[in-house]
Design an enzyme around this catalytic site. Structure first.
Site, PDB file in Angstrom:
ATOM      1  N   TYR A 293     -10.882   7.458  -6.067  1.00 22.80           N
ATOM      2  CA  TYR A 293     -11.086   6.269  -5.243  1.00 22.80           C
ATOM      3  C   TYR A 293      -9.752   5.862  -4.649  1.00 22.80           C
ATOM      4  O   TYR A 293      -8.742   5.799  -5.352  1.00 22.80           O
ATOM      5  CB  TYR A 293     -11.642   5.125  -6.099  1.00 22.80           C
ATOM      6  CG  TYR A 293     -11.874   3.836  -5.348  1.00 22.80           C
ATOM      7  CD1 TYR A 293     -12.889   3.723  -4.398  1.00 22.80           C
ATOM      8  CD2 TYR A 293     -11.069   2.718  -5.583  1.00 22.80           C
ATOM      9  CE1 TYR A 293     -13.105   2.537  -3.711  1.00 22.80           C
ATOM     10  CE2 TYR A 293     -11.281   1.520  -4.904  1.00 22.80           C
ATOM     11  CZ  TYR A 293     -12.302   1.437  -3.974  1.00 22.80           C
ATOM     12  OH  TYR A 293     -12.514   0.255  -3.305  1.00 22.80           O
TER      13      TYR A 293
ATOM     14  N   ASP B 116      -1.647   8.958  -4.668  1.00 30.42           N
ATOM     15  CA  ASP B 116      -2.097   7.575  -4.769  1.00 30.42           C
ATOM     16  C   ASP B 116      -1.898   7.100  -6.210  1.00 30.42           C
ATOM     17  O   ASP B 116      -2.686   7.417  -7.095  1.00 30.42           O
ATOM     18  CB  ASP B 116      -3.568   7.479  -4.353  1.00 30.42           C
ATOM     19  CG  ASP B 116      -4.110   6.059  -4.479  1.00 30.42           C
ATOM     20  OD1 ASP B 116      -3.367   5.178  -4.946  1.00 30.42           O
ATOM     21  OD2 ASP B 116      -5.283   5.844  -4.114  1.00 30.42           O
TER      22      ASP B 116
ATOM     23  N   LYS C 293      -1.556  -2.726  -7.436  1.00 31.42           N
ATOM     24  CA  LYS C 293      -1.822  -3.265  -8.776  1.00 31.42           C
ATOM     25  C   LYS C 293      -0.546  -3.781  -9.479  1.00 31.42           C
ATOM     26  O   LYS C 293      -0.073  -4.849  -9.125  1.00 31.42           O
ATOM     27  CB  LYS C 293      -2.625  -2.246  -9.581  1.00 31.42           C
ATOM     28  CG  LYS C 293      -3.974  -2.010  -8.873  1.00 31.42           C
ATOM     29  CD  LYS C 293      -5.027  -1.233  -9.609  1.00 31.42           C
ATOM     30  CE  LYS C 293      -6.345  -1.322  -8.847  1.00 31.42           C
ATOM     31  NZ  LYS C 293      -6.973  -0.081  -8.476  1.00 31.42           N
TER      32      LYS C 293
HETATM   33  C1  LIG Z   1      -7.551   0.084  -6.990  1.00 30.57           C
HETATM   34  C2  LIG Z   1      -7.216   1.312  -6.278  1.00 30.57           C
HETATM   35  C3  LIG Z   1      -7.127   1.355  -4.874  1.00 30.57           C
HETATM   36  C4  LIG Z   1      -7.524   0.203  -4.012  1.00 30.57           C
HETATM   37  O1  LIG Z   1      -6.711  -0.909  -4.169  1.00 30.57           O
HETATM   38  P1  LIG Z   1      -7.237  -2.334  -3.689  1.00 30.57           P
HETATM   39  O2  LIG Z   1      -6.063  -3.227  -3.907  1.00 30.57           O
HETATM   40  O3  LIG Z   1      -8.424  -2.642  -4.535  1.00 30.57           O
HETATM   41  O4  LIG Z   1      -7.606  -2.201  -2.246  1.00 30.57           O
HETATM   42  C5  LIG Z   1      -6.678   2.526  -4.279  1.00 30.57           C
HETATM   43  N1  LIG Z   1      -6.357   3.594  -5.014  1.00 30.57           N
HETATM   44  C6  LIG Z   1      -6.450   3.598  -6.355  1.00 30.57           C
HETATM   45  C7  LIG Z   1      -6.060   4.817  -7.118  1.00 30.57           C
HETATM   46  C8  LIG Z   1      -6.892   2.462  -7.027  1.00 30.57           C
HETATM   47  O5  LIG Z   1      -7.016   2.496  -8.363  1.00 30.57           O
END
Ligand SMILES: *Cc1c(COP(=O)(O)O)cnc(C)c1O
Length: 432
Positions: A145, A240, A268
């Site tokens: 994701y 990511d 995060k």
């Molecule tokens: C949470 C997450 C996102 C998205 O971040 P948001 O701040 O919710 O838009 C993208 N990549 C990874 C790996 C994530 O865990």
């Protein structure tokens, strides 16, 4: 546990005004059933709901709260910043301080641009990779994701998997066609895509240690092989680490597996609980970003002073106190005990862990990709989840999410959690 009567009545009202009553789908508890507690406050490792129930929190806002709720170094930094004005739309020293700190912590990043969410970070990283390479296609992994931008809502994990919409309506065919997806941990599948379309691939985007189908670890040599393959074809590698950054290790999963990406996405933890995310990487590539280069990307609230203050406070505290190493050790203690509790109850589980993250998969065999994750016993998960919640343990309400621990989680918290898990696993076993 008290009832959830106040939470339930606010939830009923919420559903009148907000789709599903929530501002992000997984919060609705739809996949596990029941009403979500509405939160009144958080303190350290604990959450308190509107009905006065106390929970030990393993969601931690889905990752950001490495130091726990309302850590004084973070709240004081935010209060101090707020008193000086909440937004300027003009550059500040705090933005430079956080950028510098991030580039120190993640050495593959020479330069970094701050944004407000992980979604923005990955969306911008992809635009940058396309601009830089002059190519259109991207490759992602099934069950990874990367936020909810169109190009990445193809075979997506997290809530998209939980709610059965990994390929969302509203994403145009044209967009979906330039997103190629392959199973995680399957090098031949990726090699095949490259042999067919290599010269059209701008970038591979991946969670190096996926956390959005539950926590899945890469096979030995897998990430290195991807790095080599992307180099061979002149494609960029976008790592990511929105979730894994400052969670798997202080330098992220790229430091653990010794891979040097072209672009890294963070989010995060980087904001200490305020909305911050970032993308960055090699100077030569980042020089394509406007206003130096032609790739446009902007943000009214990007680099917001409150958010920068929270991020600087959290990351500085993390670095000075070696928080990631401490949590890695503590996580091993907790997850070993959880595995032992499941074994004692005769419930087959897998408990992969990494840094301060873990997942309890209800599966007899190791979970190595999306197919394995979705084959888990979701009925058993639901029983476990509700039993834990009733005993004051707040877990992510989906088998396809990762659990997090914070510096605030005490030995007593862990002992309570394991005692509750003993009961919950027995309940899951009895239902068979
Ligand atoms: C949470 C997450 C996102 C998205 O971040 P948001 O701040 O919710 O838009 C993208 N990549 C990874 C790996 C994530 O865990």
């Amino acid at each position: 546990m008290n009832t959830l009567s106040k939470s339930s009545s606010v939830f009923a009202e919420a559903k009148q005004y907000i789709p599903g009553g929530v501002n992000s789908p997984v919060r609705s508890f739809r996949s596990v059933g029941g009403n979500p507690p509405f939160i009144a406050k958080g303190e350290g490792s604990k959450l308190y709901d509107l009905d006065g129930n106390e929970y030990i929190d393993y969601v931690l806002s889905y990752g950001p709260l490495l130091l726990g709720h309302a850590h004084p170094v973070v709240t004081e930094a935010v209060q101090e910043a707020a008193a000086k004005g909440t937004s300027f739309g003009a550059p500040t020293g705090a933005e430079v301080a956080l950028a510098k700190l991030v580039c120190e912590l993640v050495p593959s990043m020479d330069m970094v641009r701050m944004v407000n969410s992980g979604t923005e970070a990955t969306m911008s990283a992809i635009r940058l990779a396309r601009a830089y390479t002059g190519r259109d296609c991207i490759v992602k992994f099934i069950g990874c994701y990367h936020g909810h931008s169109d190009a990445l809502l193809v075979h997506a994990g997290s809530g998209a998997t939980t709610f059965g919409v990994p390929d969302s309506p509203g994403v145009t065919k044209g967009t979906a066609e330039t997103t190629l997806s392959v199973p995680f941990n399957d090098l031949p599948a990726l090699e095949k895509v490259f042999s067919e379309k290599g010269k059209e691939i701008a970038a591979v985007i991946m969670e190096p240690t996926p956390g959005n189908m539950g926590l899945v670890l890469p096979k030995d040599g897998y990430l290195q092989a991807i790095r080599e393959l992307t180099k061979k074809y002149g494609s960029l590698l976008i790592i990511d680490e929105v979730m894994s950054g400052f969670r798997s290790a202080q330098g992220g999963s790229q430091s653990l597996y010794h891979i040097e990406p072209d672009i890294t996405c963070l989010g995060k933890v980087i904001g200490g609980g305020l909305p911050v995310a970032a993308y960055g990487g090699k100077r030569e590539i980042m020089n394509w970003v406007s206003p130096v280069g032609p790739m446009y990307q902007a943000g009214t609230l990007s680099g917001n002073p409150l958010a920068m203050a929270a991020g600087i406070a959290a990351l500085t505290y993390m670095k000075e106190n070696d928080v990631c190493a401490t949590l890695t050790k503590r996580n091993a203690e907790l997850t070993d005990a959880l595995k032992a509790a499941a074994d004692a109850a005769g419930v087959p589980v897998q408990v992969p862990r990494l840094g301060s993250m873990f997942t309890v998969f209800f599966s007899e065999k190791e979970v190595t990709n999306y197919e394995d994750a979705t084959a888990c016993d979701q009925d058993a998960f639901r029983i476990y989840f509700h039993s834990m919640l009733e005993q004051g343990i707040y877990l992510p309400p989906s088998q396809f999410e990762t659990n997090f621990i914070s510096l605030a989680h005490s030995d007593e918290d862990f002992a309570k959690t394991v005692a509750a898990a003993n009961v919950a696993f027995k309940k899951a076993a009895e239902s068979k």
